[in-house]
Design a protein around this motif. Structure first.
Motif, mmCIF file in Angstrom:
data_model
loop_
_atom_site.group_PDB
_atom_site.id
_atom_site.type_symbol
_atom_site.label_atom_id
_atom_site.label_comp_id
_atom_site.label_asym_id
_atom_site.label_seq_id
_atom_site.Cartn_x
_atom_site.Cartn_y
_atom_site.Cartn_z
ATOM 1 N N SER A 58 -3.995 8.084 4.494
ATOM 2 C CA SER A 58 -4.220 6.693 5.145
ATOM 3 C C SER A 58 -3.123 5.819 4.561
ATOM 4 C CB SER A 58 -5.534 6.158 5.070
ATOM 5 O OG SER A 58 -5.854 5.950 3.472
ATOM 6 N N ILE A 59 -2.894 5.821 3.266
ATOM 7 C CA ILE A 59 -1.822 5.179 2.683
ATOM 8 C C ILE A 59 -0.255 5.085 3.280
ATOM 9 C CG2 ILE A 59 -0.573 4.512 0.692
ATOM 10 C CD1 ILE A 59 -3.002 5.048 -0.833
ATOM 11 N N PRO A 60 0.266 6.399 3.363
ATOM 12 C CA PRO A 60 1.560 6.416 4.138
ATOM 13 C C PRO A 60 1.182 6.199 5.637
ATOM 14 C CG PRO A 60 0.771 8.815 3.455
ATOM 15 C CD PRO A 60 -0.172 7.723 2.862
ATOM 16 N N HIS A 341 -6.593 0.575 0.737
ATOM 17 C CA HIS A 341 -6.766 2.196 0.232
ATOM 18 C C HIS A 341 -6.302 2.410 -0.980
ATOM 19 C CE1 HIS A 341 -8.363 3.458 4.401
ATOM 20 N NE2 HIS A 341 -9.046 2.589 3.752
ATOM 21 N N ILE A 342 -4.889 1.810 -1.186
ATOM 22 C CA ILE A 342 -4.437 1.954 -2.541
ATOM 23 C C ILE A 342 -5.223 1.528 -3.590
ATOM 24 C CG2 ILE A 342 -2.551 1.112 -4.226
ATOM 25 C CD1 ILE A 342 -0.745 1.165 -1.662
ATOM 26 N N GLY A 343 -5.913 0.505 -3.246
ATOM 27 C CA GLY A 343 -6.949 -0.065 -4.431
ATOM 28 C C GLY A 343 -8.039 0.916 -4.740
ATOM 29 N N PHE A 344 -8.783 1.367 -3.679
ATOM 30 C CA PHE A 344 -9.837 2.308 -3.739
ATOM 31 C C PHE A 344 -9.451 3.404 -4.377
ATOM 32 C CE2 PHE A 344 -12.144 -0.058 -0.415
ATOM 33 C CZ PHE A 344 -13.269 -0.332 -1.061
ATOM 34 N N LEU A 345 -8.226 4.009 -4.054
ATOM 35 C CA LEU A 345 -7.878 5.405 -4.339
ATOM 36 C C LEU A 345 -7.384 5.261 -5.966
ATOM 37 C CD1 LEU A 345 -6.700 8.256 -4.095
ATOM 38 C CD2 LEU A 345 -4.589 7.118 -3.372
ATOM 39 N N SER A 346 -6.744 4.027 -6.227
ATOM 40 C CA SER A 346 -6.454 3.946 -7.957
ATOM 41 C C SER A 346 -7.693 3.598 -8.782
ATOM 42 C CB SER A 346 -5.377 2.843 -7.939
ATOM 43 O OG SER A 346 -5.955 1.510 -7.482
ATOM 44 N N SER A 347 -8.693 3.033 -8.020
ATOM 45 C CA SER A 347 -10.014 2.735 -9.047
ATOM 46 C C SER A 347 -10.264 3.745 -10.180
ATOM 47 C CB SER A 347 -11.063 2.267 -8.297
ATOM 48 O OG SER A 347 -11.953 2.024 -8.994
ATOM 49 N N PRO A 348 -10.571 5.042 -9.546
ATOM 50 C CA PRO A 348 -11.121 5.957 -10.657
ATOM 51 C C PRO A 348 -10.165 6.348 -11.622
ATOM 52 C CG PRO A 348 -10.836 7.048 -8.297
ATOM 53 C CD PRO A 348 -10.725 5.550 -8.261
ATOM 54 N N PHE A 349 -8.915 6.549 -11.223
ATOM 55 C CA PHE A 349 -7.684 6.924 -12.059
ATOM 56 C C PHE A 349 -7.565 5.828 -13.030
ATOM 57 C CE2 PHE A 349 -6.858 9.113 -8.028
ATOM 58 C CZ PHE A 349 -6.768 10.449 -8.502
ATOM 59 N N VAL A 350 -7.438 4.590 -12.711
ATOM 60 C CA VAL A 350 -7.492 3.524 -13.748
ATOM 61 C C VAL A 350 -8.865 3.550 -14.605
ATOM 62 C CG1 VAL A 350 -7.350 0.913 -13.926
ATOM 63 C CG2 VAL A 350 -6.086 1.839 -11.991
#
Length: 405
Positions: A58-60, A341-350
């Motif tokens: 979804s991001i790209p 979606h970058i925010g949602f995707l990055s959350s678990p990794f951060v």
């Protein structure tokens, strides 16, 4: 309003499409416990992939959608996106293996990416001033309504089995048929030869677009820290009863509906101070969450988090339409909305990075770290606002910050 030919049904359809902005998350996140029982050999990482897999596409594709809008009617792109979204979203119902589920979740992200940025661009084309602010606020409110309804409804549908919630994606097909009838045509924008005083001329993507995308991503990342961890936090801290978890997850989204609706009035009253005020409310929410030991206090914390974070997306989207020339809006909206979606995707990794670096894994400590981070952001944004001349219009806070990136 720029387009006086719009009917009430046209406006209704514009606001209906944001119903599925974060649908792929709110439908699937509550089912992971049951999926884990169906696939006992699946790792925690694989289970998390079921939720975040669409974001990899979804991001790209949000950015690609902006590019395609320069050549094709945005209405047609939205219809194609909804078709992919709905069909691919339902196919895991027929899957027998974890791998099959993950593949179709990945394909679902293509449809999500095509649908995400384009409604905002259509709103920006057809509305101006306070009407545009109200429409963008309402669009964010509709997305949060969907989040609330999904969180509650999926809990009941899950009684029939972990596969059945995937059939909820049929809603995307219903909205697709409504869009075919009610969405106004939106052909590619003819390149503008003049740039208004509020717009930033640029041959490439304006620098402020990257700052706004980053702003959007950070907002949703902090929001996701709460949503993604609420269930485990309540269980480990023994807060409330099991049936309360769904309501707790839905609560921030419900309050965000209100903040989206009151955005125009709040924006005109606070002007430059909107960012520090909203981020401060966001921070206070996490402070309360850090100290909470009962369900009522948690609801207060979620209310503050939902209101503070919910006011920022319509502000960012409205600022995008103000600061970017018409010929660049499609591209820039694709970039800025991908920040969701970058925010949602990055959350678990951060979150994993924080626990790895600090050794802190408790949810309460994570909420404390979020509070500190948001307090720092509040101080920085307040300092920028106070240093600006009073006559400068609202929105240049981001301009100033982007100039320092």
């Amino acid at each position: 309003m720029k387009n006086l030919k719009l009917t009430k049904f046209n406006v209704f359809t514009m606001l209906l499409i944001p119903f599925v902005w974060i649908y792929e998350l709110s439908v699937v996140a509550p089912i992971l416990g049951e999926v884990a029982k169906a696939f006992p050999n699946a790792s925690t990482f694989q289970l998390q992939l079921i939720v975040i897999m669409p974001f990899f596409m979804s991001i790209p594709f949000s950015v690609i959608a902006g590019k395609l809008a320069k050549k094709y009617d945005k209405k047609n792109l939205i219809i194609i996106g909804l078709l992919i979204y709905g069909v691919a979203g339902m196919l895991p119902f027929f899957c027998q293996t974890m791998g099959q589920v993950l593949i179709f979740r990945l394909i679902t992200g293509i449809g999500v990416g095509l649908v995400l940025p384009l409604p905002n661009a259509i709103i920006a084309e057809n509305f101006e001033g306070t009407q545009r602010e109200r429409m963008l606020g309402a669009a964010t409110g509709v997305a949060n309504v969907a989040n609330v309804l999904d969180s509650v409804a999926v809990g009941f549908i899950l009684l029939y089995g972990w596969k059945y919630p995937f059939l909820c994606f049929s809603v995307c097909l219903v909205i697709m048929f409504v869009a075919i009838v009610g969405l106004p045509k939106s052909p590619p924008t003819v390149k503008s030869v003049e740039v208004g005083s509020k717009h930033l001329p640029s041959k490439g993507t304006p620098k402020i677009a990257y700052a706004l995308a980053l702003f959007m991503a950070i907002n949703w990342m902090f929001f996701a820290f709460n949503i993604n961890n609420t269930a485990l936090f309540m269980v480990t801290e023994k807060i409330g009863l099991p049936w309360m978890i769904g309501f707790a997850i839905a609560f921030p989204g419900g309050i965000s509906i209100i903040s989206g609706l009151v955005f125009p009035n709040f924006y005109h009253k606070t002007k430059n101070y909107l960012i520090p005020i909203c981020v401060a409310i966001f921070a206070i929410g996490y402070v309360v969450m850090f100290f909470t030991h009962d369900f009522v206090t948690q609801c207060v914390a979620n209310s503050l988090i939902g209101f503070g974070s919910g006011m920022l997306p319509p502000y960012i989207l409205n600022l995008t339409s103000q600061k970017v020339d018409k010929s660049q809006r499609d591209d820039v909206y694709g970039l800025v909305t991908s920040g969701i979606h970058i925010g949602f995707l990055s959350s678990p990794f951060v979150q994993l990075l924080i626990s790895t670096v600090t050794g802190i894994e408790s949810f309460r400590s994570l909420y404390g770290i979020c509070a500190v981070g948001l307090i720092i952001c509040t101080v920085i944004s307040l300092f920028v606002v106070m240093k600006m001349p009073k006559e400068i219009e609202a929105g240049l806070v981001v301009d100033e910050i982007s100039g320092r990136i």
